[in-house]
Design a protein around this motif. Structure first.
Motif, PDB file in Angstrom:
ATOM      1  N   SER A 102     -50.177  51.581  -8.250  1.00  0.00           N
ATOM      2  CA  SER A 102     -51.085  52.344  -7.396  1.00  0.00           C
ATOM      3  C   SER A 102     -51.024  53.814  -7.775  1.00  0.00           C
ATOM      4  CB  SER A 102     -50.698  52.177  -5.930  1.00  0.00           C
ATOM      5  OG  SER A 102     -50.843  50.846  -5.530  1.00  0.00           O
ATOM      6  N   GLY A 103     -52.138  54.497  -7.625  1.00  0.00           N
ATOM      7  CA  GLY A 103     -52.211  55.929  -7.922  1.00  0.00           C
ATOM      8  C   GLY A 103     -53.120  56.621  -6.928  1.00  0.00           C
ATOM      9  N   ALA A 104     -53.539  57.816  -7.272  1.00  0.00           N
ATOM     10  CA  ALA A 104     -54.387  58.592  -6.375  1.00  0.00           C
ATOM     11  C   ALA A 104     -55.796  58.002  -6.271  1.00  0.00           C
ATOM     12  CB  ALA A 104     -54.461  60.035  -6.861  1.00  0.00           C
ATOM     13  N   GLN A 105     -56.267  57.361  -7.327  1.00  0.00           N
ATOM     14  CA  GLN A 105     -57.633  56.835  -7.351  1.00  0.00           C
ATOM     15  C   GLN A 105     -57.708  55.324  -7.130  1.00  0.00           C
ATOM     16  OE1 GLN A 105     -60.333  58.859  -7.674  1.00  0.00           O
ATOM     17  NE2 GLN A 105     -58.850  60.534  -7.602  1.00  0.00           N
ATOM     18  N   ARG A 106     -56.636  54.626  -7.398  1.00  0.00           N
ATOM     19  CA  ARG A 106     -56.657  53.168  -7.367  1.00  0.00           C
ATOM     20  C   ARG A 106     -55.442  52.640  -6.618  1.00  0.00           C
ATOM     21  NH1 ARG A 106     -60.296  50.304  -9.364  1.00  0.00           N
ATOM     22  NH2 ARG A 106     -59.914  48.190  -9.953  1.00  0.00           N
ATOM     23  N   ILE A 107     -55.647  51.592  -5.834  1.00  0.00           N
ATOM     24  CA  ILE A 107     -54.576  50.931  -5.084  1.00  0.00           C
ATOM     25  C   ILE A 107     -54.413  49.528  -5.648  1.00  0.00           C
ATOM     26  CG2 ILE A 107     -53.860  50.047  -2.828  1.00  0.00           C
ATOM     27  CD1 ILE A 107     -53.846  52.987  -2.771  1.00  0.00           C
ATOM     28  N   ARG A 108     -53.165  49.112  -5.817  1.00  0.00           N
ATOM     29  CA  ARG A 108     -52.873  47.751  -6.273  1.00  0.00           C
ATOM     30  C   ARG A 108     -51.775  47.169  -5.392  1.00  0.00           C
ATOM     31  NH1 ARG A 108     -49.508  44.964  -9.989  1.00  0.00           N
ATOM     32  NH2 ARG A 108     -50.613  43.242 -10.972  1.00  0.00           N
ATOM     33  N   ILE A 109     -52.050  46.039  -4.780  1.00  0.00           N
ATOM     34  CA  ILE A 109     -51.085  45.341  -3.941  1.00  0.00           C
ATOM     35  C   ILE A 109     -50.786  44.004  -4.606  1.00  0.00           C
ATOM     36  CG2 ILE A 109     -50.602  44.354  -1.666  1.00  0.00           C
ATOM     37  CD1 ILE A 109     -51.020  47.296  -1.414  1.00  0.00           C
ATOM     38  N   GLU A 110     -49.508  43.751  -4.837  1.00  0.00           N
ATOM     39  CA  GLU A 110     -49.085  42.502  -5.481  1.00  0.00           C
ATOM     40  C   GLU A 110     -48.147  41.749  -4.544  1.00  0.00           C
ATOM     41  OE1 GLU A 110     -48.005  42.164  -9.818  1.00  0.00           O
ATOM     42  OE2 GLU A 110     -46.030  41.931  -8.887  1.00  0.00           O
ATOM     43  N   VAL A 111     -48.434  40.490  -4.330  1.00  0.00           N
ATOM     44  CA  VAL A 111     -47.609  39.626  -3.486  1.00  0.00           C
ATOM     45  C   VAL A 111     -47.065  38.511  -4.367  1.00  0.00           C
ATOM     46  CG1 VAL A 111     -47.583  38.079  -1.498  1.00  0.00           C
ATOM     47  CG2 VAL A 111     -48.998  40.134  -1.452  1.00  0.00           C
ATOM     48  N   SER A 112     -45.763  38.313  -4.305  1.00  0.00           N
ATOM     49  CA  SER A 112     -45.157  37.250  -5.106  1.00  0.00           C
ATOM     50  C   SER A 112     -44.191  36.453  -4.240  1.00  0.00           C
ATOM     51  CB  SER A 112     -44.426  37.832  -6.321  1.00  0.00           C
ATOM     52  OG  SER A 112     -43.410  38.696  -5.889  1.00  0.00           O
ATOM     53  N   GLY A 113     -43.940  35.249  -4.641  1.00  0.00           N
ATOM     54  CA  GLY A 113     -43.030  34.376  -3.910  1.00  0.00           C
ATOM     55  C   GLY A 113     -42.892  33.054  -4.637  1.00  0.00           C
ATOM     56  N   THR A 114     -42.336  32.076  -3.944  1.00  0.00           N
ATOM     57  CA  THR A 114     -42.098  30.761  -4.518  1.00  0.00           C
ATOM     58  C   THR A 114     -42.713  29.704  -3.614  1.00  0.00           C
ATOM     59  OG1 THR A 114     -40.011  31.546  -5.421  1.00  0.00           O
ATOM     60  CG2 THR A 114     -40.326  29.180  -5.348  1.00  0.00           C
ATOM     61  N   ALA A 115     -43.496  28.811  -4.203  1.00  0.00           N
ATOM     62  CA  ALA A 115     -44.079  27.702  -3.445  1.00  0.00           C
ATOM     63  C   ALA A 115     -42.992  26.688  -3.141  1.00  0.00           C
ATOM     64  CB  ALA A 115     -45.196  27.036  -4.243  1.00  0.00           C
TER      65      ALA A 115
END
Length: 144
Positions: A102-115
């Motif tokens: 993520s930065g000033a112009q762009r947002i990135r959300i990442e979700v990780s886990g195990t099924a």
């Protein structure tokens, strides 16, 4: 002594059916493990798909919150964790949220886990889903 054709046919058909006894049981013993394996594979694939959808929903919800006016990646990560706490249950284990990238112009959300795994002692499949978008901001007319 000559046998009639009707008696010979009846004897032959009776003999053939008598020799086939137990064939169905043998066929089931061979086929049933494959049917069981296919059933477990379909259920496991469904559990993996469901966990992916939970992770993607949490990432999208987090992104939507983070992109809002005067919000940031921290608010988005908090929203994603809230969604995971409400929806994941046992379907997505060891879930984590990251805002790396993520930065000033762009947002990135990442979700990780195990099924979750159907077979005890076998680790589940690792899942990572992310969502990204530009930050909403006010600009003066005519400026990019």
């Amino acid at each position: 002594m000559m046998l009639s054709r009707a008696r010979l046919t009846a004897w032959w058909h009776g003999r053939r059916f008598q020799d086939d006894r137990g064939d169905t049981s043998m066929q089931m013993a061979i086929v049933f493990p494959f049917v069981l394996l296919l059933t477990v594979a379909v259920i496991q694939a469904s559990m993996w798909y469901y966990a992916r959808q939970i992770a993607l929903t949490a990432a999208r919800e987090g992104l939507s919150t983070a992109r809002s006016y005067q919000a940031g990646p921290a608010e988005g990560a908090t929203r994603a964790r809230d969604v995971l706490n409400r929806t994941a249950g046992d379907s997505l284990m060891s879930a984590g949220v990251s805002t790396t990238g993520s930065g000033a112009q762009r947002i990135r959300i990442e979700v990780s886990g195990t099924a979750q795994s159907m077979l005890p002692g076998v680790p589940g499949l690792h899942i990572t889903q992310s969502a990204s978008g530009t930050v909403e901001r006010w600009t003066k007319p005519g400026t990019p």
